[in-house]
Scaffold this active site. Structure first.
Site, mmCIF file in Angstrom:
data_model
loop_
_atom_site.group_PDB
_atom_site.id
_atom_site.type_symbol
_atom_site.label_atom_id
_atom_site.label_comp_id
_atom_site.label_asym_id
_atom_site.label_seq_id
_atom_site.Cartn_x
_atom_site.Cartn_y
_atom_site.Cartn_z
ATOM 1 N N HIS A 1 0.837 -1.213 0.000
ATOM 2 C CA HIS A 1 0.000 0.000 0.000
ATOM 3 C C HIS A 1 0.864 1.251 0.000
ATOM 4 C CE1 HIS A 1 -3.379 2.654 1.130
ATOM 5 N NE2 HIS A 1 -2.484 3.268 1.892
ATOM 6 N N GLU A 2 1.898 1.268 0.831
ATOM 7 C CA GLU A 2 2.790 2.431 0.873
ATOM 8 C C GLU A 2 3.533 2.591 -0.451
ATOM 9 O OE1 GLU A 2 2.335 4.489 3.138
ATOM 10 O OE2 GLU A 2 1.128 3.144 4.375
ATOM 11 N N HIS B 1 1.554 4.511 -2.868
ATOM 12 C CA HIS B 1 1.712 5.962 -2.754
ATOM 13 C C HIS B 1 2.968 6.439 -3.491
ATOM 14 C CE1 HIS B 1 -1.648 6.670 -0.206
ATOM 15 N NE2 HIS B 1 -1.185 5.965 0.812
ATOM 16 N N HIS C 1 3.050 9.124 -6.549
ATOM 17 C CA HIS C 1 3.932 10.300 -6.574
ATOM 18 C C HIS C 1 4.789 10.310 -7.832
ATOM 19 C CE1 HIS C 1 7.514 12.703 -5.151
ATOM 20 N NE2 HIS C 1 6.525 13.507 -4.884
#
Length: 231
Positions: free
Chosen positions: A99-100, A103, A107
């Site tokens: 999940h991270e 991100h 980005h």
């Protein structure tokens, strides 16, 4: 007296929603932390593979203390994984790590909602910090400008609520990316992906709860000071 009125029930409802969501994510994470992934990869190793497969080599994976303190910091370009994720081989840990990484990819690809949320950060911080002081100043000033000052306070609080709302598609998208990447990279099997989806869905509910709580607080402010305007 505005501090002891029926509208406090809205604050109470928001607090209860947040507590239920927080309890659910911890319970779900703890449950699936007991399921070891068939690949045997740790959260850190899964994150490493996902980022490299996406052609991202300038982001570091770090270990941070705490439980479920995982986050991606675009300022330092680091994926920070908590004690229960970094070295764990569970499907829950691998899912959170992925999940991270979702991100990170957002980005890297300039995902529009994330860009918008990043722009809102300083504005939302100012809004959440100054909203109530500005409203209180408006209440203390006995002049024609008092309602205008109160309205400014409401607008400031609305910006903080907007930040919470924009966060929702960002988090949902990161979880969707995580599940796709875990499947594409063969890190988790189909049954394991189902478990991971439950963990990430529970985590997403915490953001929904926060947004709902913020909306309820905004509604309370409007109820309180909308009535004042009519007076």
């Amino acid at each position: 007296m505005i501090y002891f009125d029926y509208t406090y029930i809205l604050v109470l409802i928001g607090a209860i929603i947040c507590m239920i969501a927080s309890a659910r994510v911890r319970t779900t994470f703890n449950k699936y932390s007991k399921y070891r992934s068939m690949s045997g990869m740790t959260g850190a190793q899964a994150a490493e593979r996902i980022l490299r497969s996406a052609g991202i080599y300038d982001v570091q994976i770090r270990h941070v203390s705490g439980e479920l303190t995982d986050h991606y910091d675009p300022r330092t370009k680091t994926v920070n994984l908590s004690d229960s994720v970094y070295n764990s081989t569970s499907v829950a840990a691998v899912g959170v790590a992925a999940h991270e990484c979702g991100h990170v990819i957002q980005h890297d690809t300039n995902y529009a909602p994330l860009t918008f949320r990043t722009t809102l950060v300083p504005i939302a911080n100012i809004g959440s910090t100054l909203a109530w002081p500005v409203i209180l100043i408006g209440l203390l000033i006995n002049s024609r400008s008092s309602m205008m000052i109160i309205d400014i306070g409401i607008i400031l609080f609305s910006l903080a609520v907007l930040f919470q709302l924009v966060t929702l598609p960002v988090e949902f998208n990161a979880s969707g990316r995580a599940l796709t990447l875990l499947q594409e990279q063969g890190i988790l099997g189909s049954d394991e992906l189902a478990y991971t989806r439950k963990v990430l869905s529970a985590a997403a509910l915490t953001y929904v709860a926060s947004a709902a709580s913020a909306i309820l607080q905004l509604f309370r402010i409007i109820l309180l000071f909308g009535g004042r305007r009519r007076d």
